[in-house]
Design a protein around this motif. Sequence first.
Motif, PDB file in Angstrom:
ATOM      1  N   VAL A  73      -0.827 -16.858   2.763  1.00 14.79           N
ATOM      2  CA  VAL A  73      -2.060 -16.110   2.501  1.00 14.79           C
ATOM      3  C   VAL A  73      -2.005 -14.761   3.215  1.00 14.79           C
ATOM      4  O   VAL A  73      -1.391 -14.626   4.269  1.00 14.79           O
ATOM      5  N   ARG A  74      -2.679 -13.789   2.612  1.00 12.36           N
ATOM      6  CA  ARG A  74      -2.842 -12.517   3.287  1.00 12.36           C
ATOM      7  C   ARG A  74      -4.218 -12.446   3.925  1.00 12.36           C
ATOM      8  O   ARG A  74      -5.107 -13.208   3.565  1.00 12.36           O
ATOM      9  N   ASP A  78      -6.723 -10.578   3.595  1.00 13.71           N
ATOM     10  CA  ASP A  78      -7.877 -10.432   2.708  1.00 13.71           C
ATOM     11  C   ASP A  78      -7.866 -11.452   1.574  1.00 13.71           C
ATOM     12  O   ASP A  78      -8.580 -11.313   0.585  1.00 13.71           O
ATOM     13  N   GLY A  79      -7.047 -12.497   1.715  1.00 11.65           N
ATOM     14  CA  GLY A  79      -7.062 -13.581   0.749  1.00 11.65           C
ATOM     15  C   GLY A  79      -6.190 -13.370  -0.476  1.00 11.65           C
ATOM     16  O   GLY A  79      -6.095 -14.248  -1.336  1.00 11.65           O
ATOM     17  N   ARG A  80      -5.542 -12.206  -0.549  1.00 13.51           N
ATOM     18  CA  ARG A  80      -4.718 -11.955  -1.730  1.00 13.51           C
ATOM     19  C   ARG A  80      -3.399 -12.719  -1.680  1.00 13.51           C
ATOM     20  O   ARG A  80      -2.913 -13.102  -0.625  1.00 13.51           O
ATOM     21  N   LYS A  81      -2.807 -12.902  -2.858  1.00 12.89           N
ATOM     22  CA  LYS A  81      -1.430 -13.405  -2.923  1.00 12.89           C
ATOM     23  C   LYS A  81      -0.483 -12.263  -2.576  1.00 12.89           C
ATOM     24  O   LYS A  81      -0.860 -11.095  -2.656  1.00 12.89           O
ATOM     25  N   PHE A  82       0.778 -12.593  -2.263  1.00 10.31           N
ATOM     26  CA  PHE A  82       1.719 -11.551  -1.849  1.00 10.31           C
ATOM     27  C   PHE A  82       1.916 -10.493  -2.935  1.00 10.31           C
ATOM     28  O   PHE A  82       2.124  -9.332  -2.655  1.00 10.31           O
ATOM     29  N   ASP A  83       1.868 -10.961  -4.211  1.00 13.69           N
ATOM     30  CA  ASP A  83       2.137 -10.021  -5.301  1.00 13.69           C
ATOM     31  C   ASP A  83       0.850  -9.574  -5.986  1.00 13.69           C
ATOM     32  O   ASP A  83       0.868  -9.170  -7.137  1.00 13.69           O
ATOM     33  N   GLU A  84      -0.251  -9.659  -5.258  1.00 16.17           N
ATOM     34  CA  GLU A  84      -1.538  -9.301  -5.859  1.00 16.17           C
ATOM     35  C   GLU A  84      -1.979  -7.911  -5.404  1.00 16.17           C
ATOM     36  O   GLU A  84      -2.043  -7.640  -4.208  1.00 16.17           O
ATOM     37  N   TYR A  85      -2.258  -7.066  -6.377  1.00 16.87           N
ATOM     38  CA  TYR A  85      -2.759  -5.726  -6.114  1.00 16.87           C
ATOM     39  C   TYR A  85      -4.266  -5.810  -5.933  1.00 16.87           C
ATOM     40  O   TYR A  85      -4.918  -6.678  -6.516  1.00 16.87           O
ATOM     41  N   ARG A  86      -4.836  -4.923  -5.117  1.00 16.23           N
ATOM     42  CA  ARG A  86      -6.297  -4.901  -5.030  1.00 16.23           C
ATOM     43  C   ARG A  86      -6.876  -4.359  -6.337  1.00 16.23           C
ATOM     44  O   ARG A  86      -6.157  -3.823  -7.180  1.00 16.23           O
ATOM     45  N   LYS A  87      -8.196  -4.484  -6.486  1.00 14.51           N
ATOM     46  CA  LYS A  87      -8.844  -3.982  -7.693  1.00 14.51           C
ATOM     47  C   LYS A  87      -8.709  -2.460  -7.739  1.00 14.51           C
ATOM     48  O   LYS A  87      -8.996  -1.777  -6.757  1.00 14.51           O
ATOM     49  N   VAL A  88      -8.253  -1.982  -8.883  1.00 17.62           N
ATOM     50  CA  VAL A  88      -8.086  -0.540  -9.053  1.00 17.62           C
ATOM     51  C   VAL A  88      -9.190  -0.017  -9.966  1.00 17.62           C
ATOM     52  O   VAL A  88      -9.406  -0.545 -11.046  1.00 17.62           O
ATOM     53  N   GLU A  89      -9.917   0.992  -9.474  1.00 13.19           N
ATOM     54  CA  GLU A  89     -10.947   1.631 -10.307  1.00 13.19           C
ATOM     55  C   GLU A  89     -10.559   3.070 -10.549  1.00 13.19           C
ATOM     56  O   GLU A  89     -10.174   3.770  -9.609  1.00 13.19           O
ATOM     57  N   ILE A  90     -10.651   3.492 -11.790  1.00 10.67           N
ATOM     58  CA  ILE A  90     -10.294   4.872 -12.120  1.00 10.67           C
ATOM     59  C   ILE A  90     -11.463   5.539 -12.828  1.00 10.67           C
ATOM     60  O   ILE A  90     -11.983   5.011 -13.817  1.00 10.67           O
ATOM     61  N   GLN A  91     -11.890   6.684 -12.297  1.00  7.62           N
ATOM     62  CA  GLN A  91     -12.926   7.491 -12.963  1.00  7.62           C
ATOM     63  C   GLN A  91     -12.317   8.850 -13.234  1.00  7.62           C
ATOM     64  O   GLN A  91     -11.627   9.393 -12.354  1.00  7.62           O
ATOM     65  N   THR A  92     -12.566   9.391 -14.404  1.00  7.77           N
ATOM     66  CA  THR A  92     -11.979  10.712 -14.674  1.00  7.77           C
ATOM     67  C   THR A  92     -13.056  11.730 -15.003  1.00  7.77           C
ATOM     68  O   THR A  92     -14.220  11.376 -15.203  1.00  7.77           O
ATOM     69  N   SER A  93     -12.643  12.981 -15.067  1.00  5.87           N
ATOM     70  CA  SER A  93     -13.537  14.108 -15.365  1.00  5.87           C
ATOM     71  C   SER A  93     -14.782  14.094 -14.486  1.00  5.87           C
ATOM     72  O   SER A  93     -15.904  14.128 -14.972  1.00  5.87           O
ATOM     73  N   GLU A 152      -2.236  -4.230   7.228  1.00  7.35           N
ATOM     74  CA  GLU A 152      -0.853  -4.618   6.905  1.00  7.35           C
ATOM     75  C   GLU A 152       0.091  -3.447   7.125  1.00  7.35           C
ATOM     76  O   GLU A 152       1.191  -3.593   7.656  1.00  7.35           O
ATOM     77  N   GLU A 153      -0.367  -2.261   6.706  1.00  6.63           N
ATOM     78  CA  GLU A 153       0.453  -1.063   6.894  1.00  6.63           C
ATOM     79  C   GLU A 153       0.751  -0.822   8.372  1.00  6.63           C
ATOM     80  O   GLU A 153       1.854  -0.437   8.740  1.00  6.63           O
ATOM     81  N   ASN A 154      -0.255  -1.028   9.199  1.00  6.41           N
ATOM     82  CA  ASN A 154      -0.093  -0.758  10.626  1.00  6.41           C
ATOM     83  C   ASN A 154       0.986  -1.618  11.277  1.00  6.41           C
ATOM     84  O   ASN A 154       1.591  -1.212  12.265  1.00  6.41           O
ATOM     85  N   VAL A 155       1.193  -2.822  10.758  1.00  6.41           N
ATOM     86  CA  VAL A 155       2.176  -3.695  11.399  1.00  6.41           C
ATOM     87  C   VAL A 155       3.459  -3.830  10.566  1.00  6.41           C
ATOM     88  O   VAL A 155       4.401  -4.482  11.004  1.00  6.41           O
ATOM     89  N   ALA A 156       3.476  -3.206   9.385  1.00  9.08           N
ATOM     90  CA  ALA A 156       4.651  -3.365   8.520  1.00  9.08           C
ATOM     91  C   ALA A 156       5.881  -2.717   9.162  1.00  9.08           C
ATOM     92  O   ALA A 156       5.774  -1.689   9.825  1.00  9.08           O
ATOM     93  N   ASP A 157       7.028  -3.357   8.967  1.00 13.38           N
ATOM     94  CA  ASP A 157       8.279  -2.768   9.457  1.00 13.38           C
ATOM     95  C   ASP A 157       8.686  -1.622   8.548  1.00 13.38           C
ATOM     96  O   ASP A 157       9.211  -0.614   8.998  1.00 13.38           O
ATOM     97  N   VAL A 158       8.480  -1.822   7.268  1.00 16.04           N
ATOM     98  CA  VAL A 158       8.941  -0.877   6.264  1.00 16.04           C
ATOM     99  C   VAL A 158       7.950  -0.854   5.114  1.00 16.04           C
ATOM    100  O   VAL A 158       7.331  -1.863   4.794  1.00 16.04           O
ATOM    101  N   ARG A 159       7.823   0.317   4.494  1.00 12.42           N
ATOM    102  CA  ARG A 159       7.120   0.421   3.217  1.00 12.42           C
ATOM    103  C   ARG A 159       8.081   1.027   2.220  1.00 12.42           C
ATOM    104  O   ARG A 159       8.840   1.946   2.574  1.00 12.42           O
ATOM    105  N   VAL A 160       8.070   0.538   1.010  1.00  5.89           N
ATOM    106  CA  VAL A 160       8.897   1.152  -0.024  1.00  5.89           C
ATOM    107  C   VAL A 160       8.006   1.476  -1.216  1.00  5.89           C
ATOM    108  O   VAL A 160       7.274   0.614  -1.699  1.00  5.89           O
ATOM    109  N   THR A 161       8.047   2.727  -1.645  1.00  4.39           N
ATOM    110  CA  THR A 161       7.313   3.128  -2.833  1.00  4.39           C
ATOM    111  C   THR A 161       8.312   3.360  -3.953  1.00  4.39           C
ATOM    112  O   THR A 161       9.263   4.114  -3.786  1.00  4.39           O
TER     113      THR A 161
END
Lengths: 271, 244
Positions: free
Chosen positions: A27-28, A30-45, A215-224
């Motif tokens: 478990v993470r 915030d309760g997410r699975k390892f391969d779970e993205y958070r909710k993404v909201e997109i507003q334009t214009s 998670e970022e604060n304790v991560a050893d590495v991030r890969v984009t």
Amino acid sequence: MLADLSTVEEFVPIQQKELLALLSTGVREDGRKFDEYRKVEIQTSIYEKANGSAMVKIGNTVAVAGVKAELGEPFPDTPNEGVLTVSLELLPHASPSFEPGPPDENAVEMSRIVDRGLRESKSIKTSELCVLPGKKVWVIYVDIYAMDHDGNIVDASGIAALAALLTAKIPEVKVEGEDVVLLESTRGIPMAERPVPVTVAKIGDYLVVDPSLSEENVADVRVTMTTLESGIVSSIQKSGSGTLEEPDVLKIYDLAYEKGKEIRSLLAKLG
Amino acid sequence: MCLSESIVLITQDGVRLDGRRIDELRPVKMQVGVLKNCSGSAYIEQGKTKILVAVQGPREAHPKHIALPGRAILRTRYHMAPFSTDERKSPAPSRREVELSKVIREALEPALFLEEYPKTVIDVFIEVLQADAGTRSAGITAASIALAEAGIPMRDLVTAVAVGKVGGKVVLDLNEAEDEHGEADMPIAMMPSLNKITLLQLNGRLTRQELEEGVNLVKKGIKELYSLQKQALRARFSGAQVEV
């Protein structure tokens, strides 16, 4: 507000130990699975004075992007191509650790990751932004503001930039001899690809997609990794002083491609 | 207009512009201990790329407030000389140099036992004297042997080289023409004995399969460079000092 101790170096091993104990149970925080993205909201214009704009929320992380288009001179080595300029600013609004002034190495790095994702994928058909060969081309500025930091600013910025570009409108032009007249009618920015950056953090031996701030604060590495619809990867950046195992590279690619698809389907709804 | 279409970067038989095969490194020269006023130093030539690396420290941290109680701070500066490129490069650090200084630091850091030197700083200065592609990776390769010469305990050396896609093929160690007109450039650094990746970047377009091919091909180059690094260190400490 109390000082933010989460990034104080001495605390990192303690926090990492706690987080690893949790991850070992599957478990993470915030309760997410390892391969779970958070909710993404997109507003334009969202800003009328920009040619295009977008706000992207990934959980509590917020980034906005504004596109401004101006007629300018092409680079001498690409006289028939428009120009793309991408920059990312980490606003002090976003985090107590961000300060106004010239960008530090983190801001420069993130900005260049987003820029490379758009540029190397050849997402914008720059040849269609040429107005008068060698003299006048469209210069497209994409300025991104990180407004609230709860981890993974890079993805939020990259998605915001893409959403703003996809919905931007630039004036049609009429060329009369050497003069360029801007018309009332508009057109979109010609796009060939939809490059989506997806960041994966490695904490201990665990790979988690879309890391939160803690998670970022304790991560050893991030890969984009920025991937395209076709499965092509158009930019990679390892960030942080940890190491990767060889098989991690393809594991991260698979995660980035799969999540990239999900995000691309959200973008498709923008029209 | 588009040179990449008019230049044949790689022939049908897999021969590159400079005569190399797809899995061949450029000629490499490395030398350790080339400067007198440093804790460690190294010079590397990889094809036409020429880089001088100096290590200063561990030494007292200035300004003092940057010092950490539990370990040394590693600082890296990747810088290109104004005369290192076709067109003069402004000596002021560019955004590219800021980014590369960061990723190079993060490539070297995992190899160092920084906790041996609390409250100090170790500076690594990477000066690119002539740039012909692969400067960040050659800089890392040289920096790691300069750090070794400085006597800083390390888990392994760090060795780096780029792979890329040129004329549709995955190739090792791009030169400038290949970098400029090729389809992709992917620098990778590893701790070779530990088989761990410490730097990974990609500019350009690769499929999943090419990504996999690239990671496999890079290991061949890293293995060869690793043995050259060890050779250069042995030459330095066996008393067989060669001139600069």
